[in-house]
Design an enzyme around this catalytic site. Structure first.
Site, PDB file in Angstrom:
ATOM      1  N   LYS A 259      -9.510   5.087   6.336  1.00  0.00           N
ATOM      2  CA  LYS A 259     -10.870   4.636   6.028  1.00  0.00           C
ATOM      3  C   LYS A 259     -11.872   5.561   6.700  1.00  0.00           C
ATOM      4  O   LYS A 259     -11.712   5.883   7.873  1.00  0.00           O
ATOM      5  CB  LYS A 259     -11.082   3.210   6.553  1.00  0.00           C
ATOM      6  CG  LYS A 259     -10.422   2.144   5.712  1.00  0.00           C
ATOM      7  CD  LYS A 259     -10.733   0.763   6.248  1.00  0.00           C
ATOM      8  CE  LYS A 259     -10.014  -0.301   5.450  1.00  0.00           C
ATOM      9  NZ  LYS A 259     -10.427  -0.407   4.048  1.00  0.00           N
ATOM     10  N   ARG A 333      -2.197  -6.324  -0.585  1.00  0.00           N
ATOM     11  CA  ARG A 333      -1.433  -6.837  -1.732  1.00  0.00           C
ATOM     12  C   ARG A 333       0.055  -6.533  -1.570  1.00  0.00           C
ATOM     13  O   ARG A 333       0.898  -7.240  -2.110  1.00  0.00           O
ATOM     14  CB  ARG A 333      -2.017  -6.274  -3.028  1.00  0.00           C
ATOM     15  CG  ARG A 333      -1.966  -4.789  -3.147  1.00  0.00           C
ATOM     16  CD  ARG A 333      -2.917  -4.262  -4.217  1.00  0.00           C
ATOM     17  NE  ARG A 333      -4.309  -4.175  -3.738  1.00  0.00           N
ATOM     18  CZ  ARG A 333      -5.315  -3.734  -4.470  1.00  0.00           C
ATOM     19  NH1 ARG A 333      -5.115  -3.352  -5.705  1.00  0.00           N
ATOM     20  NH2 ARG A 333      -6.539  -3.682  -3.962  1.00  0.00           N
TER      21      ARG A 333
HETATM   22  N1  BES Z   1      -9.071  -4.766   4.047  1.00  0.00           N
HETATM   23  C1  BES Z   1      -9.599  -4.045   2.965  1.00  0.00           C
HETATM   24  C2  BES Z   1     -10.691  -4.776   2.208  1.00  0.00           C
HETATM   25  C3  BES Z   1     -11.933  -5.153   2.963  1.00  0.00           C
HETATM   26  C4  BES Z   1     -13.083  -4.412   2.812  1.00  0.00           C
HETATM   27  C5  BES Z   1     -11.961  -6.262   3.771  1.00  0.00           C
HETATM   28  C6  BES Z   1     -14.232  -4.788   3.485  1.00  0.00           C
HETATM   29  C7  BES Z   1     -13.111  -6.629   4.453  1.00  0.00           C
HETATM   30  C8  BES Z   1     -14.253  -5.887   4.305  1.00  0.00           C
HETATM   31  C9  BES Z   1      -8.498  -3.697   1.962  1.00  0.00           C
HETATM   32  O1  BES Z   1      -7.240  -3.525   2.502  1.00  0.00           O
HETATM   33  C10 BES Z   1      -8.879  -2.425   1.307  1.00  0.00           C
HETATM   34  O2  BES Z   1      -8.931  -1.435   1.980  1.00  0.00           O
HETATM   35  N2  BES Z   1      -9.144  -2.473   0.014  1.00  0.00           N
HETATM   36  C11 BES Z   1      -9.519  -1.326  -0.733  1.00  0.00           C
HETATM   37  C12 BES Z   1      -8.726  -1.344  -2.021  1.00  0.00           C
HETATM   38  C13 BES Z   1      -8.750  -0.065  -2.768  1.00  0.00           C
HETATM   39  C14 BES Z   1      -8.024   1.029  -2.011  1.00  0.00           C
HETATM   40  C15 BES Z   1      -8.103  -0.283  -4.121  1.00  0.00           C
HETATM   41  C16 BES Z   1     -11.010  -1.386  -1.016  1.00  0.00           C
HETATM   42  O3  BES Z   1     -11.531  -2.478  -1.271  1.00  0.00           O
HETATM   43  O4  BES Z   1     -11.660  -0.358  -0.933  1.00  0.00           O
HETATM   44 ZN    ZN Z   2      -6.891  -1.533   3.169  1.00  0.00          ZN
END
Ligand code: BES
Ligand code: ZN
Ligand code: ZN
Length: 491
Positions: A259, A333
């Site tokens: 991230k 997921r």
């Molecule tokens: N934990 C994150 C989602 C999230 C984002 C939770 C902001 C709380 C606040 C999740 O694991 C994630 O990184 N999701 C990605 C999915 C994408 C790679 C398809 C996202 O939402 O960017």
């Molecule tokens: Zn994630």
């Protein structure tokens, strides 16, 4: 948390809040308030719309609050919760320790006020070394209302304690709460209220070939866990359990798809789904609701260690499905899929999962509610939405059209772990639904698990959003099962 009692007669020289619900222009009157104050309040309310008054009577305070009448009864009740938060702030600021609450309100509104105060009194002080910063003056509320019974207050206290536990877990940083730590917290909570609990550690997860959990855990130095909680009261009205699944990602760096910058800041919140569901179960057991509930909580952190799973990898999941990894940040997921496939072994009536799954959910509706999809669970979904309005943890239903299935098809494996940028919340739901064969509801709580600023009675930081919703739903689910039993159907 503050304490509460029911009082039959008010005390003199104790700070008192009088709360009224009035239409615009309607007069406020009470035999307990002197006419000078009433005249002032009525003039200000009529002329300026002012709705909150504080009179310093030296030995005590007199607080008067007017909540505007609203034809939406759920919003009306919510206004009283918010008033509770506002009064709590005032009391803390003015060093008021005790308050009596007088209001000719109906039971629901009076309890909502108390609930607002209880929830707002939460603080997370574990890491403050300055003793002055851990002093919170307000600590006791007396309720004077003929409709409110001591048992009603007891119920509120139980649910508020569950919300508090959830906030504590989510606020705790990763350095002091890894997957083993989270599982241990679930074990302690379960023992407190008579829930059967078992933790599967790395060896057992390996033996069960839970490929999704193991793949996400590969880059970590801490082992994963999978906690199974079972609440089976003797008087349960359902044969098939309600299964609650929660994402227990104790820290999400994104993995090798790391991230960027600020996006990682709050990622200790990524276990909020598991915390919400486990704490809701804790409340269900403490309240003794007559409903069989199973909780499944897979947990790990997601890190880019030397052995980390990578995009392009193909992961063989618990149920045998081959998943093409397209993005290691879509890890929630992966661990949930194994838990959802495992849920089949319990022959569930319904499975609900809660997960901070996608930024897309949060972008779509902001911090106002939960984004949600459902498969073969329409009647339960209708009920859950109603519960959401009641407790004001609302749910936005997203479409779940079959066209979305195409977006996660893989050329080289069975499915891939993420689709294109659009409809990200829904394709995440589609991925999860692939592993289910029972009525299923997916709650994406990414937008509500943590707030970066103070928000009414919820406060800043972890919110516990979803705990009250699930407790309310478990209660409604028990009533539905009872009703169906009379009709000869077995749930
Ligand atoms: N934990 C994150 C989602 C999230 C984002 C939770 C902001 C709380 C606040 C999740 O694991 C994630 O990184 N999701 C990605 C999915 C994408 C790679 C398809 C996202 O939402 O960017
Ligand atoms: Zn994630
Ligand atoms: Zn995540």
């Amino acid at each position: 948390m503050i304490s509460i009692d029911k009082l039959v007669v008010g005390k003199s020289n104790v700070s008192t809040l009088f709360a009224f619900i009035r239409r615009k222009g309607e007069i406020v009157s009470s035999k307990f308030i002197d006419s000078a104050k009433l005249n002032f309040v009525n003039r200000q309310w009529q002329e300026n719309g002012r709705d909150f008054f504080s009179f310093n009577c030296i030995s005590h305070w007199v607080l008067i609050a007017i909540v505007e009448e609203d034809k939406d009864s759920c919003f009306q009740v919510e206004m009283l919760r918010r008033l509770g938060g506002r009064v709590l702030d005032f009391c803390d600021r003015e060093y008021i320790k005790d308050l009596q609450f007088v209001g000719e309100l109906d039971k629901e509104c009076a309890l909502a006020y108390v609930e607002g105060m209880l929830l707002a009194s939460y603080t997370f002080d574990n890491y403050k070394t300055d003793p002055k910063r851990v002093i919170h003056p307000f600590d006791h509320l007396d309720v004077i209302n003929e409709h409110v019974e001591t048992e009603d207050l007891q119920r509120l206290l139980i649910v508020a304690r569950a919300v508090e536990k959830c906030k504590d877990l989510v606020n705790e940083p990763y350095c002091s709460l890894n997957a083993e730590g989270l599982a241990a917290a679930f074990v302690n909570m379960s023992h407190e209220v008579g829930i059967d609990v078992e933790v599967m550690h790395k060896q057992q997860i390996e033996a069960k070939q839970m490929g999704g959990i193991l793949a996400v855990n590969k880059g970590s130095i801490d082992p994963p866990t999978f906690t199974v909680m079972q609440y089976s009261p003797e008087n349960a009205v359902n044969e098939k359990p309600l299964v609650l699944v929660g994402k227990g990602l104790v820290y999400d760096t994104g993995g090798l798809n790391l991230k960027p910058g600020d996006y990682m800041n709050d990622m200790k919140e990524d276990m909020a789904g598991a915390a919400v569901m486990a704490c809701a179960m804790y409340a269900v057991a403490a309240l003794g609701l007559p409903v069989k509930v199973v909780g499944l909580f897979p947990s790990t952190d997601n890190r880019p260690g030397g052995d980390a799973y990578a995009s392009g990898d193909i992961v063989n999941m618990y149920d045998g499905t081959n998943v093409e990894v397209v993005n290691t940040d879509a890890e929630g997921r992966m661990i949930l899929a194994d838990a959802l496939a495992y849920a089949k072994e319990f022959s569930p009536a319904l499975v609900i999962d809660a997960a901070t799954l996608t930024g897309a959910a949060s972008r779509a509706i902001g911090p106002y509610g939960i984004a949600c999809v459902e498969k073969d669970a329409e009647k339960y979904m209708d009920c859950l939405c109603g519960c959401g309005e009641q407790v004001y943890e609302r749910i936005a239903r997203f479409p779940f059209w079959r066209e979305y299935d195409q977006l996660i098809k893989s050329d080289i494996a069975d499915i891939k772990n993420c689709g294109p940028a659009e409809a990200g919340m829904i394709t995440a739901g589609k991925f999860l639904a692939y592993f289910t064969d029972y009525p299923f509801i997916h709650l994406d709580i990414a937008g509500v698990a943590m707030f970066d600023k103070k928000n009414n009675y919820t406060g800043k930081g972890a919110t516990g959003f979803g705990v009250r919703l699930i407790v309310e739903f478990a209660d409604a689910f028990a009533s539905m099962c009872k009703h169906d039993k009379y009709l000869g159907k077995k749930i």
